[in-house]
Design an enzyme around this catalytic site. Structure first.
Site, PDB file in Angstrom:
ATOM      1  N   CYS A 136      84.779 108.756 -27.194  1.00  0.00           N
ATOM      2  CA  CYS A 136      83.890 108.519 -28.232  1.00  0.00           C
ATOM      3  C   CYS A 136      84.325 107.332 -29.270  1.00  0.00           C
ATOM      4  O   CYS A 136      85.030 107.403 -30.114  1.00  0.00           O
ATOM      5  CB  CYS A 136      83.795 109.855 -28.972  1.00  0.00           C
ATOM      6  SG  CYS A 136      82.791 109.725 -30.375  1.00  0.00           S
ATOM      7  N   CYS A 139      83.664 107.939 -32.652  1.00  0.00           N
ATOM      8  CA  CYS A 139      84.642 108.684 -33.628  1.00  0.00           C
ATOM      9  C   CYS A 139      85.698 107.902 -33.709  1.00  0.00           C
ATOM     10  O   CYS A 139      86.601 107.977 -34.669  1.00  0.00           O
ATOM     11  CB  CYS A 139      84.869 109.672 -32.672  1.00  0.00           C
ATOM     12  SG  CYS A 139      83.437 110.672 -31.717  1.00  0.00           S
ATOM     13  N   ASP A 140      86.252 107.289 -32.674  1.00  0.00           N
ATOM     14  CA  ASP A 140      87.714 106.530 -32.594  1.00  0.00           C
ATOM     15  C   ASP A 140      87.715 105.256 -32.823  1.00  0.00           C
ATOM     16  O   ASP A 140      88.834 104.583 -33.042  1.00  0.00           O
ATOM     17  CB  ASP A 140      88.256 107.240 -31.687  1.00  0.00           C
ATOM     18  CG  ASP A 140      88.330 108.569 -31.295  1.00  0.00           C
ATOM     19  OD1 ASP A 140      88.546 109.578 -32.375  1.00  0.00           O
ATOM     20  OD2 ASP A 140      88.445 109.230 -30.076  1.00  0.00           O
TER      21      ASP A 140
END
Ligand code: NDP
Length: 312
Positions: A136, A139-140
């Site tokens: 992701c 997300c990261d």
């Protein structure tokens, strides 16, 4: 907490589940939605959505999904955290068992559990999740400012992730196992025009660095044409190779294809009367937010008609 008999339970809170909730709530069926292990589904971890009709300037995925949820709640849908681990569809009402053992009973079930990220299956991959390995970018990506990033895959997800990650990384290497891309022309061309993205084609990943070292630091690559094997320094390793449908609780009860996708029995119907499908859990072809939403609408209308025919 126990519930009396419900009219409609919706499993999943992505585009499909939320749309099913809007429609069944407006039909006064007071649906209960279990949000699943990834509340909001795939849109909740994407960025700009440019192709959902009605938003000429685009809209952020999480905002779109939150709007849908609020719309459903406005008409009486209830949302709960958690997911179903076991379903008994052999008799009606259907019995659903939640994580933690709680059971709920429902007259109809809309399965909109979507699909989860597919992994490469490399020996060290799972051990390094959160330590450089991710599925992701949204997300990261932030963790890899100024770092070397690699993205695996040749579809739209890989292109989108590579473009997004180019905002953070010093470079983004996009590794794909062939030179034929499934990605749409527009997304491929955007990635190709991005000066920070390097394309490495006809190449597979053989291994990710030793987890004993604590964090991803290099990746072993093999060119499938020349058979050359070499290491490349990498800090962030993003896998974007598609998804696997979330149908585990339904094995042996719902008809599934060889990859685990629900087989449709026409419209939104499954092989079990009163159980309907919506979204990516059944659709391996279109897999779009708008088609998932449309499928959620179909499932809701079918559930409504089913209940009506049964006199509820
Ligand atoms: P796709 O199935 O389209 O692509 C998967 C890619 O991963 C392919 O290039 C495939 O290679 C590769 N792959 C699969 N398994 C492996 C493996 N074991 N090792 C190496 N490579 C592998 O999935 P996506 O997630 O990219 O897209 C899914 C759907 O979502 C599509 O319909 C897409 O259009 C849509 N989407 C749309 C977006 C947008 O419009 N903004 C953004 C993201 C997705 P091969 O081709 O060789 O099989």
């Amino acid at each position: 907490m126990s519930h009396s008999l419900l009219n409609v339970v919706v499993l999943g809170s992505g585009c499909a589940g939320n749309t099913a909730a809007i429609y069944t709530a407006r039909a006064n069926l007071q649906p209960l939605v279990f949000e699943g292990h990834e509340p909001g589904g795939q849109l909740s971890i994407t960025t700009e959505v440019e192709n959902f009709p009605g938003f000429p300037e685009g809209i952020q995925g999480p905002a779109l999904i939150e709007n849908m949820k609020q719309q459903a709640q406005r008409f009486g849908a209830t949302y709960r955290h958690g997911r179903v681990v076991h379903a008994d569809l052999s008799r009606r009402p259907f019995a659903l068992e939640l994580e933690g053992g709680e059971k709920v009973h429902t007259r109809t079930l809309i399965v909109a559990t979507g699909a989860s990220a597919r992994w490469l299956g490399l020996p060290n991959e799972q051990k390094l999740i959160g330590r450089g390995v991710s599925s992701c970018a949204t997300c990261d990506g932030f963790f890899f400012r100024g770092k070397k990033i690699m993205v695996i895959g040749g579809g739209d997800s890989a292109m989108e992730e590579a473009n997004f990650l180019s905002r953070f990384g010093s470079e983004v290497a996009l590794v794909h196992r062939s030179e034929a891309f499934r990605a749409s022309k527009i997304m491929l061309e955007r990635a190709q025009a991005n000066p920070k993205i390097v394309f490495i084609t006809n190449t597979i990943v053989e291994d990710i660095s030793d987890p004993e070292k604590g964090h991803v630091n290099s990746v072993r690559l093999r060119n499938v044409k020349t058979h050359q094997v070499y290491d490349r320094e990498v800090d962030g390793f993003f896998v974007a190779i598609g998804h696997i449908p979330n149908t585990k609780p339904f094995g042996g009860q719902l008809d599934l294809d060889a990859d685990g996708y629900i087989i449709s029995h026409g419209g939104a119907r499954t092989n079990v009367s009163g159980v309907f499908h919506a979204g990516d859990v059944q659709d391996r072809i279109y897999r779009q937010a708008i088609t998932a939403a449309g499928a959620g609408c179909m499932a809701a209308i079918e559930a409504e008609r089913f209940l009506e025919a049964e006199g509820h």
